[in-house]
Design a protein around this motif. Sequence first.
Motif, PDB file in Angstrom:
ATOM      1  N   LYS A   1      19.052 -22.214  -3.223  1.00  0.00           N
ATOM      2  CA  LYS A   1      19.013 -20.858  -2.693  1.00  0.00           C
ATOM      3  C   LYS A   1      18.816 -19.845  -3.818  1.00  0.00           C
ATOM      4  O   LYS A   1      19.196 -20.077  -4.969  1.00  0.00           O
ATOM      5  CB  LYS A   1      20.326 -20.545  -1.970  1.00  0.00           C
ATOM      6  CG  LYS A   1      20.489 -21.246  -0.630  1.00  0.00           C
ATOM      7  CD  LYS A   1      19.747 -20.477   0.455  1.00  0.00           C
ATOM      8  CE  LYS A   1      20.099 -21.020   1.828  1.00  0.00           C
ATOM      9  NZ  LYS A   1      19.413 -20.242   2.897  1.00  0.00           N
ATOM     10  N   THR A   2      18.254 -18.714  -3.475  1.00  0.00           N
ATOM     11  CA  THR A   2      18.169 -17.570  -4.381  1.00  0.00           C
ATOM     12  C   THR A   2      18.892 -16.405  -3.714  1.00  0.00           C
ATOM     13  O   THR A   2      19.144 -16.436  -2.495  1.00  0.00           O
ATOM     14  CB  THR A   2      16.703 -17.177  -4.639  1.00  0.00           C
ATOM     15  OG1 THR A   2      16.130 -16.731  -3.388  1.00  0.00           O
ATOM     16  CG2 THR A   2      15.907 -18.363  -5.173  1.00  0.00           C
ATOM     17  N   PRO A   3      19.235 -15.367  -4.465  1.00  0.00           N
ATOM     18  CA  PRO A   3      19.894 -14.224  -3.829  1.00  0.00           C
ATOM     19  C   PRO A   3      19.103 -13.667  -2.645  1.00  0.00           C
ATOM     20  O   PRO A   3      19.686 -13.227  -1.655  1.00  0.00           O
ATOM     21  CB  PRO A   3      20.007 -13.205  -4.966  1.00  0.00           C
ATOM     22  CG  PRO A   3      20.110 -14.060  -6.200  1.00  0.00           C
ATOM     23  CD  PRO A   3      19.194 -15.223  -5.939  1.00  0.00           C
TER      24      PRO A   3
ATOM     25  N   SER B   1      40.306 -24.509  -5.580  1.00  0.00           N
ATOM     26  CA  SER B   1      39.116 -25.347  -5.796  1.00  0.00           C
ATOM     27  C   SER B   1      38.181 -25.268  -4.591  1.00  0.00           C
ATOM     28  O   SER B   1      36.957 -25.352  -4.752  1.00  0.00           O
ATOM     29  CB  SER B   1      39.519 -26.798  -6.080  1.00  0.00           C
ATOM     30  OG  SER B   1      40.022 -27.444  -4.921  1.00  0.00           O
ATOM     31  N   CYS B   2      38.742 -25.101  -3.386  1.00  0.00           N
ATOM     32  CA  CYS B   2      37.895 -24.890  -2.203  1.00  0.00           C
ATOM     33  C   CYS B   2      37.048 -23.632  -2.392  1.00  0.00           C
ATOM     34  O   CYS B   2      35.854 -23.613  -2.053  1.00  0.00           O
ATOM     35  CB  CYS B   2      38.743 -24.740  -0.944  1.00  0.00           C
ATOM     36  SG  CYS B   2      39.483 -26.258  -0.329  1.00  0.00           S
ATOM     37  N   GLY B   3      37.672 -22.576  -2.905  1.00  0.00           N
ATOM     38  CA  GLY B   3      36.945 -21.336  -3.127  1.00  0.00           C
ATOM     39  C   GLY B   3      35.821 -21.482  -4.119  1.00  0.00           C
ATOM     40  O   GLY B   3      34.720 -20.952  -3.921  1.00  0.00           O
ATOM     41  N   ARG B   4      36.078 -22.210  -5.214  1.00  0.00           N
ATOM     42  CA  ARG B   4      35.016 -22.394  -6.209  1.00  0.00           C
ATOM     43  C   ARG B   4      33.894 -23.267  -5.652  1.00  0.00           C
ATOM     44  O   ARG B   4      32.710 -22.967  -5.809  1.00  0.00           O
ATOM     45  CB  ARG B   4      35.598 -23.024  -7.474  1.00  0.00           C
ATOM     46  CG  ARG B   4      36.503 -22.094  -8.271  1.00  0.00           C
ATOM     47  CD  ARG B   4      36.895 -22.688  -9.605  1.00  0.00           C
ATOM     48  NE  ARG B   4      37.772 -23.846  -9.448  1.00  0.00           N
ATOM     49  CZ  ARG B   4      39.092 -23.798  -9.327  1.00  0.00           C
ATOM     50  NH1 ARG B   4      39.716 -22.615  -9.322  1.00  0.00           N
ATOM     51  NH2 ARG B   4      39.820 -24.897  -9.209  1.00  0.00           N
ATOM     52  N   ARG B   5      34.275 -24.346  -4.986  1.00  0.00           N
ATOM     53  CA  ARG B   5      33.262 -25.303  -4.538  1.00  0.00           C
ATOM     54  C   ARG B   5      32.379 -24.735  -3.421  1.00  0.00           C
ATOM     55  O   ARG B   5      31.181 -25.024  -3.377  1.00  0.00           O
ATOM     56  CB  ARG B   5      33.956 -26.589  -4.059  1.00  0.00           C
ATOM     57  CG  ARG B   5      33.008 -27.624  -3.468  1.00  0.00           C
ATOM     58  CD  ARG B   5      31.925 -28.049  -4.443  1.00  0.00           C
ATOM     59  NE  ARG B   5      30.869 -28.793  -3.753  1.00  0.00           N
ATOM     60  CZ  ARG B   5      29.630 -28.933  -4.192  1.00  0.00           C
ATOM     61  NH1 ARG B   5      29.268 -28.385  -5.347  1.00  0.00           N
ATOM     62  NH2 ARG B   5      28.760 -29.615  -3.494  1.00  0.00           N
ATOM     63  N   ILE B   6      32.937 -23.917  -2.532  1.00  0.00           N
ATOM     64  CA  ILE B   6      32.141 -23.424  -1.413  1.00  0.00           C
ATOM     65  C   ILE B   6      30.999 -22.540  -1.901  1.00  0.00           C
ATOM     66  O   ILE B   6      29.919 -22.504  -1.299  1.00  0.00           O
ATOM     67  CB  ILE B   6      33.017 -22.689  -0.369  1.00  0.00           C
ATOM     68  CG1 ILE B   6      32.245 -22.473   0.940  1.00  0.00           C
ATOM     69  CG2 ILE B   6      33.537 -21.369  -0.912  1.00  0.00           C
ATOM     70  CD1 ILE B   6      31.865 -23.736   1.665  1.00  0.00           C
ATOM     71  N   VAL B   7      31.207 -21.833  -3.013  1.00  0.00           N
ATOM     72  CA  VAL B   7      30.128 -21.016  -3.569  1.00  0.00           C
ATOM     73  C   VAL B   7      28.986 -21.911  -4.036  1.00  0.00           C
ATOM     74  O   VAL B   7      27.805 -21.637  -3.762  1.00  0.00           O
ATOM     75  CB  VAL B   7      30.655 -20.141  -4.724  1.00  0.00           C
ATOM     76  CG1 VAL B   7      29.506 -19.393  -5.402  1.00  0.00           C
ATOM     77  CG2 VAL B   7      31.701 -19.158  -4.209  1.00  0.00           C
ATOM     78  N   ASP B   8      29.305 -22.998  -4.716  1.00  0.00           N
ATOM     79  CA  ASP B   8      28.263 -23.936  -5.133  1.00  0.00           C
ATOM     80  C   ASP B   8      27.536 -24.538  -3.929  1.00  0.00           C
ATOM     81  O   ASP B   8      26.328 -24.762  -3.967  1.00  0.00           O
ATOM     82  CB  ASP B   8      28.868 -25.062  -5.969  1.00  0.00           C
ATOM     83  CG  ASP B   8      29.143 -24.648  -7.407  1.00  0.00           C
ATOM     84  OD1 ASP B   8      28.726 -23.535  -7.790  1.00  0.00           O
ATOM     85  OD2 ASP B   8      29.777 -25.428  -8.137  1.00  0.00           O
ATOM     86  N   MET B   9      28.282 -24.808  -2.872  1.00  0.00           N
ATOM     87  CA  MET B   9      27.650 -25.380  -1.674  1.00  0.00           C
ATOM     88  C   MET B   9      26.608 -24.440  -1.088  1.00  0.00           C
ATOM     89  O   MET B   9      25.590 -24.890  -0.536  1.00  0.00           O
ATOM     90  CB  MET B   9      28.708 -25.716  -0.628  1.00  0.00           C
ATOM     91  CG  MET B   9      29.541 -26.941  -0.958  1.00  0.00           C
ATOM     92  SD  MET B   9      30.793 -27.266   0.310  1.00  0.00           S
ATOM     93  CE  MET B   9      29.774 -27.718   1.722  1.00  0.00           C
ATOM     94  N   VAL B  10      26.845 -23.129  -1.193  1.00  0.00           N
ATOM     95  CA  VAL B  10      25.845 -22.174  -0.710  1.00  0.00           C
ATOM     96  C   VAL B  10      24.560 -22.307  -1.507  1.00  0.00           C
ATOM     97  O   VAL B  10      23.458 -22.432  -0.950  1.00  0.00           O
ATOM     98  CB  VAL B  10      26.387 -20.734  -0.794  1.00  0.00           C
ATOM     99  CG1 VAL B  10      25.278 -19.732  -0.440  1.00  0.00           C
ATOM    100  CG2 VAL B  10      27.566 -20.551   0.133  1.00  0.00           C
ATOM    101  N   TRP B  11      24.693 -22.275  -2.844  1.00  0.00           N
ATOM    102  CA  TRP B  11      23.494 -22.375  -3.686  1.00  0.00           C
ATOM    103  C   TRP B  11      22.782 -23.715  -3.476  1.00  0.00           C
ATOM    104  O   TRP B  11      21.547 -23.787  -3.530  1.00  0.00           O
ATOM    105  CB  TRP B  11      23.859 -22.196  -5.154  1.00  0.00           C
ATOM    106  CG  TRP B  11      24.368 -20.839  -5.528  1.00  0.00           C
ATOM    107  CD1 TRP B  11      25.571 -20.540  -6.100  1.00  0.00           C
ATOM    108  CD2 TRP B  11      23.704 -19.581  -5.334  1.00  0.00           C
ATOM    109  NE1 TRP B  11      25.699 -19.185  -6.287  1.00  0.00           N
ATOM    110  CE2 TRP B  11      24.558 -18.567  -5.835  1.00  0.00           C
ATOM    111  CE3 TRP B  11      22.459 -19.221  -4.805  1.00  0.00           C
ATOM    112  CZ2 TRP B  11      24.218 -17.226  -5.810  1.00  0.00           C
ATOM    113  CZ3 TRP B  11      22.116 -17.870  -4.776  1.00  0.00           C
ATOM    114  CH2 TRP B  11      22.986 -16.894  -5.277  1.00  0.00           C
TER     115      TRP B  11
ATOM    116  N   PRO C   1      26.827 -15.006  -2.825  1.00  0.00           N
ATOM    117  CA  PRO C   1      27.263 -15.708  -1.615  1.00  0.00           C
ATOM    118  C   PRO C   1      28.502 -15.045  -1.031  1.00  0.00           C
ATOM    119  O   PRO C   1      29.503 -14.839  -1.717  1.00  0.00           O
ATOM    120  CB  PRO C   1      27.578 -17.118  -2.115  1.00  0.00           C
ATOM    121  CG  PRO C   1      26.762 -17.284  -3.356  1.00  0.00           C
ATOM    122  CD  PRO C   1      26.759 -15.909  -3.990  1.00  0.00           C
ATOM    123  N   ILE C   2      28.428 -14.684   0.229  1.00  0.00           N
ATOM    124  CA  ILE C   2      29.565 -14.099   0.919  1.00  0.00           C
ATOM    125  C   ILE C   2      30.263 -15.210   1.691  1.00  0.00           C
ATOM    126  O   ILE C   2      29.662 -15.881   2.534  1.00  0.00           O
ATOM    127  CB  ILE C   2      29.126 -12.949   1.836  1.00  0.00           C
ATOM    128  CG1 ILE C   2      28.570 -11.809   0.971  1.00  0.00           C
ATOM    129  CG2 ILE C   2      30.281 -12.476   2.708  1.00  0.00           C
ATOM    130  CD1 ILE C   2      28.157 -10.587   1.729  1.00  0.00           C
TER     131      ILE C   2
END
Length: 580
Positions: free
Chosen positions: A7-9, A240-250, A46-47
């Motif tokens: 993904k891109t912004p 860790s859920c918070g950090r990982r979910i951002v990566d999942m978006v990208w 990512p929101i």
Amino acid sequence: MTNLRKKTPETLRSARWFGPDDLRSFGHRSRMMQLGYAEEEFRGKPIIGILNTWSEINSCHGHFPERAKEVKRGVLQAGGFPIEMPVLSVDEQFTKPTSMLYRNMLAMETEEVIRSHPFDAVVLMGGCDKTTPALIMGALSAGVPFIFLPAGPMLRGNYAGKILGSGSDAWKYWDERRAGNISAEEWRGVQGGIARSHGVCMTMGTASTMTAIADSLGLTMAGASSIPAVDANHSRMASSCGRRIVDMVWEDMTPDQIVTPASVRNAAIVAMATGCSTNAVVHLVAMARRAGVDLTLDDLDALGRETPLLANIRPSGKDYLMEDFFYAGGLLAMMKQIGDRLDTTCMTVNGKTVGENIATAEVYNDDVIRPLSNPVYHEGSLAVLRGNLCPDGAVIKPAACDPKYHIHEGPALVFDSYPEMKKAVEDEDLDITPDTVMVLRNAGPQGGPGFPEWGMLPIPKALIKQGHRDMLRISDARMSGTSYGACVLHVAPESFVGGPLALLKTGDTVRLDLPNRSLDMLVPEAELEARRKTWTAPAPRFQRGWGWMFTKHVGQADTGCDFDYLQRQHGPAAGEPDIF
């Protein structure tokens, strides 16, 4: 940031709200600024929606306000923007007539909240029985990346030096109270000691069953379901859920990449090996079908026949609770014990396969997590029955009942309502023997209403006084995952809609043959046909509102009790409405 960025912004879902140089997006950005956020805080990032099922009356989720903060911390660390969103808190203890009446309401709310808001992904905060399947059902249909954050089990109960398991020991001590074997003071002591911390039931009840299923489906951080709610590991897991979910978006890791026929099969196998709640049947079928996986009762029974019970946790196990399971290595260690039965190539939300997640897991107490060579029970947790009482199926938990009832024949004692049954079991002069088969009907999805947990019918006081603690009981109701005994449940079709259970009469002989998976009333077909012709449908339970909608659209137990119009065949499960 992830090296697998797809993904891109500009292609973020949230960019549809905040990116364009037009009047609508101007309004969106200005209202965010009204909330005190600078444009650079939320635009182009990512929101992440944090869907929180906390309430002041949901004891299982009492720690969620703090966990939500920890998720937000992780999202911010990873460069995302967190937004906490309250959704229906379906608590098990206080919601009447049953929380199951509202599972589909939370599933609908979850789907619609995600679909209607600028979320690129969500963290789902749940754990109390119905919240796990409801949140996952809704998020599967919405189709955005998500991680499920399990509430975690509470600490072991304790009273007078005895370890107490929530639910299971409540039933046990209540029978002793009814028998006159414990005092009112002792009963109050049990009451105060059986639930000592935030978190879900620490037996392998429905709550721990469903979070273990979510974990084995690959929808939680690996092993998260085993962590006690108040353990510091749980706080670290939340961030860790918070950090990982951002990566999942990208990475654009959507749920269809995780919930597949193979991962559903893994989850069913793990459920059987844990000693799962009978409610797992209803919820796993519903969740699977939301993902387009046609899981059936026969599939579950086949896996139950070949999967041994390894988790020695009450009520199917005899000695331990979820805290012990965590110390013994937790779910990952148990999964490693049956690794050759699982598809270890399945992907999970942490970006690793099942095989990678369990590679270094160890069992630290092989009485809590048994090896295949020494199972708690030679088959899995559940068996599916069929016969002229339940042509569409019924379920029983073989390891949690007295083996002498695995093959049983006896006369039926039929109750048409819960109040009728409740009054009768307190009658010390009730005409009943240990061979009697107690039957409760009109307690299914429509008859209950809402499919309540009435299926562990109380042992009549007349038998309690004689020392009996189990007997064969049959109903179209559910029972708590913390319950036990020779209870046949989920009889389908339910009696309220004219299922065969509606034709059974007191005195008819009922036969259960668990090894052959059969449940029948020994009544000639001609007699059943005559009864069928005189049966009249009861009046609907509801005339308006949610109950009316529920009655019109809910499926039967064997199909997962989802609404017909929420299933995939009714229309696409995911996709954005083209109305911006």
